[in-house]
Motif scaffolding. Sequence first.
Motif, PDB file in Angstrom:
ATOM      1  N   ARG A 137       1.088  -1.368  -0.016  1.00  0.00           N
ATOM      2  CA  ARG A 137      -0.135   0.061   0.106  1.00  0.00           C
ATOM      3  C   ARG A 137       0.728   1.279   0.185  1.00  0.00           C
ATOM      4  NH1 ARG A 137      -3.306  -0.959   5.168  1.00  0.00           N
ATOM      5  NH2 ARG A 137      -1.151  -0.941   6.009  1.00  0.00           N
ATOM      6  N   LYS A 144      -8.494   6.838   6.518  1.00  0.00           N
ATOM      7  CA  LYS A 144      -9.411   5.506   6.293  1.00  0.00           C
ATOM      8  C   LYS A 144     -10.038   5.866   4.894  1.00  0.00           C
ATOM      9  CE  LYS A 144     -12.461   2.332   8.676  1.00  0.00           C
ATOM     10  NZ  LYS A 144     -11.708   1.107   8.501  1.00  0.00           N
ATOM     11  N   ASN A 151      -6.013  -3.933   0.026  1.00  0.00           N
ATOM     12  CA  ASN A 151      -6.429  -4.929   1.120  1.00  0.00           C
ATOM     13  C   ASN A 151      -7.455  -5.861   0.724  1.00  0.00           C
ATOM     14  OD1 ASN A 151      -6.126  -1.686   1.417  1.00  0.00           O
ATOM     15  ND2 ASN A 151      -6.357  -2.398   3.741  1.00  0.00           N
ATOM     16  N   GLU A 176       0.315  -4.229   9.672  1.00  0.00           N
ATOM     17  CA  GLU A 176      -1.090  -4.253  10.273  1.00  0.00           C
ATOM     18  C   GLU A 176      -1.676  -5.498   9.381  1.00  0.00           C
ATOM     19  OE1 GLU A 176      -3.786  -1.062   9.761  1.00  0.00           O
ATOM     20  OE2 GLU A 176      -2.861  -0.372   7.897  1.00  0.00           O
ATOM     21  N   GLY A 177      -2.929  -5.745   9.740  1.00  0.00           N
ATOM     22  CA  GLY A 177      -3.663  -6.711   8.801  1.00  0.00           C
ATOM     23  C   GLY A 177      -4.366  -5.973   7.731  1.00  0.00           C
ATOM     24  N   SER A 179      -7.259  -5.736   7.129  1.00  0.00           N
ATOM     25  CA  SER A 179      -8.548  -5.068   7.925  1.00  0.00           C
ATOM     26  C   SER A 179      -8.510  -4.997   9.431  1.00  0.00           C
ATOM     27  CB  SER A 179      -9.841  -5.435   7.449  1.00  0.00           C
ATOM     28  OG  SER A 179     -10.004  -6.805   7.599  1.00  0.00           O
ATOM     29  N   SER A 180      -7.334  -5.012   9.783  1.00  0.00           N
ATOM     30  CA  SER A 180      -7.067  -5.187  11.372  1.00  0.00           C
ATOM     31  C   SER A 180      -5.662  -4.439  11.783  1.00  0.00           C
ATOM     32  CB  SER A 180      -7.391  -6.623  11.865  1.00  0.00           C
ATOM     33  OG  SER A 180      -6.215  -7.534  11.226  1.00  0.00           O
ATOM     34  N   CYS A 203      -9.618   2.096  16.278  1.00  0.00           N
ATOM     35  CA  CYS A 203     -10.162   2.599  17.668  1.00  0.00           C
ATOM     36  C   CYS A 203      -9.951   1.314  18.571  1.00  0.00           C
ATOM     37  CB  CYS A 203     -11.672   2.841  17.395  1.00  0.00           C
ATOM     38  SG  CYS A 203     -11.905   4.323  15.995  1.00  0.00           S
ATOM     39  N   SER A 239     -10.092  -5.402  15.455  1.00  0.00           N
ATOM     40  CA  SER A 239     -10.988  -4.450  14.638  1.00  0.00           C
ATOM     41  C   SER A 239     -12.272  -4.281  14.902  1.00  0.00           C
ATOM     42  CB  SER A 239     -11.092  -4.914  13.294  1.00  0.00           C
ATOM     43  OG  SER A 239     -11.993  -5.756  13.069  1.00  0.00           O
TER      44      SER A 239
HETATM   45  N1  PLP Z   1      -6.207  -1.552   9.889  1.00  0.00           N
HETATM   46  C1  PLP Z   1      -7.238  -1.611   8.845  1.00  0.00           C
HETATM   47  C2  PLP Z   1      -6.392  -1.436   7.614  1.00  0.00           C
HETATM   48  C3  PLP Z   1      -8.467  -1.618   8.658  1.00  0.00           C
HETATM   49  O1  PLP Z   1      -9.276  -1.513   7.915  1.00  0.00           O
HETATM   50  C4  PLP Z   1      -9.041  -1.485  10.184  1.00  0.00           C
HETATM   51  C5  PLP Z   1     -10.552  -1.686  10.265  1.00  0.00           C
HETATM   52  O2  PLP Z   1     -11.188  -2.207   9.384  1.00  0.00           O
HETATM   53  C6  PLP Z   1      -8.275  -1.376  11.322  1.00  0.00           C
HETATM   54  C7  PLP Z   1      -6.934  -1.552  11.163  1.00  0.00           C
HETATM   55  C8  PLP Z   1      -8.787  -1.629  12.665  1.00  0.00           C
HETATM   56  O3  PLP Z   1      -9.574  -0.342  12.975  1.00  0.00           O
HETATM   57  P1  PLP Z   1     -10.691  -0.063  13.874  1.00  0.00           P
HETATM   58  O4  PLP Z   1     -10.259  -0.895  15.307  1.00  0.00           O
HETATM   59  O5  PLP Z   1     -11.031   1.212  14.214  1.00  0.00           O
HETATM   60  O6  PLP Z   1     -11.772  -0.917  13.443  1.00  0.00           O
END
Ligand code: PLP
Length: 281
Positions: A137, A144, A151, A176-177, A179-180, A203, A239
Amino acid sequence: DYLLTQDGIITKESLLYPFEERGLQFGDGVYEVIRIYQGTFDLLEEHIDRLYRSAEAIRLEVPFAKDALIASLHQLSEKNDVQTDAKLYLQITRGSAPREHSFPDVPSNFYAYMEPSERPVSPLQQGVRAVLADDIRWDLCYIKSLNLLPNILAKQTAKEKGAFEAILHKNGTVTEGSSSNVFIIKDKILFTHPAAENILHGCVRSRVLALALKAGLQVKETAFTTDQLLQADEVFITSTTSEIMPVIEIEGSLIGNGKPGSDTRTLQLAYEKESGIQTTA
Ligand code: PLP
């Protein structure tokens, strides 16, 4: 079913975008996903603050003042009569205008809708598998943004390999993941990547760091390598929809004894308490 737009609360069917829409054509916009437990928003202000940070970073105006937006989301929730576990999806794009890369002089498009969403209780108890993927990325992943192709591709690869998540790394450093956010515990020390510009500042991540300190863990916002990840005592991802999800296997190699770790469990229980969750995992 109703959704909230910049023009107020309307029915889902009446939202019809023109084909020239910046979110559709460029991914030119930002979004949020917010958890609702038994009808109550969780971490609402944190998500809204991040929305404003994301919007500001791409020079996009949110068509609401913060307080008005929060009040409208509560109204939407009432109008939809949401009382179960659910989630809210919200996005803002740079509007609808003839296709040209530079900014058009038109109002932004905003919508927020809600849908039922159950907690992933069984994976939360048993843990999940993950795979590794290159983090290809851009440099500003704290935004966001709607641009989620890397992703999406990483998550699809994970799914095809029977895994729940793709853990991303840049030259061997875990970011990171897909989506996490990613955490490891080694010798009672909790590590996660610092909240730099190249990861999303989750968050749930922030809440977990606070809970970990309260639980007596040492906390280090320090990046770690894929080798450290594979050799950790415990691994979990966080997440909004996955909460604190234990990772028990990565690329076919077991983490610890292949069961969710005890410190992860402690954090899960503290998390449930903090968010007022009633259906325990
Ligand atoms: N990292 C990525 C790339 C994400 O898309 C997300 C949430 O979907 C997160 C981290 C976790 O964020 P949150 O804890 O605010 O849901």
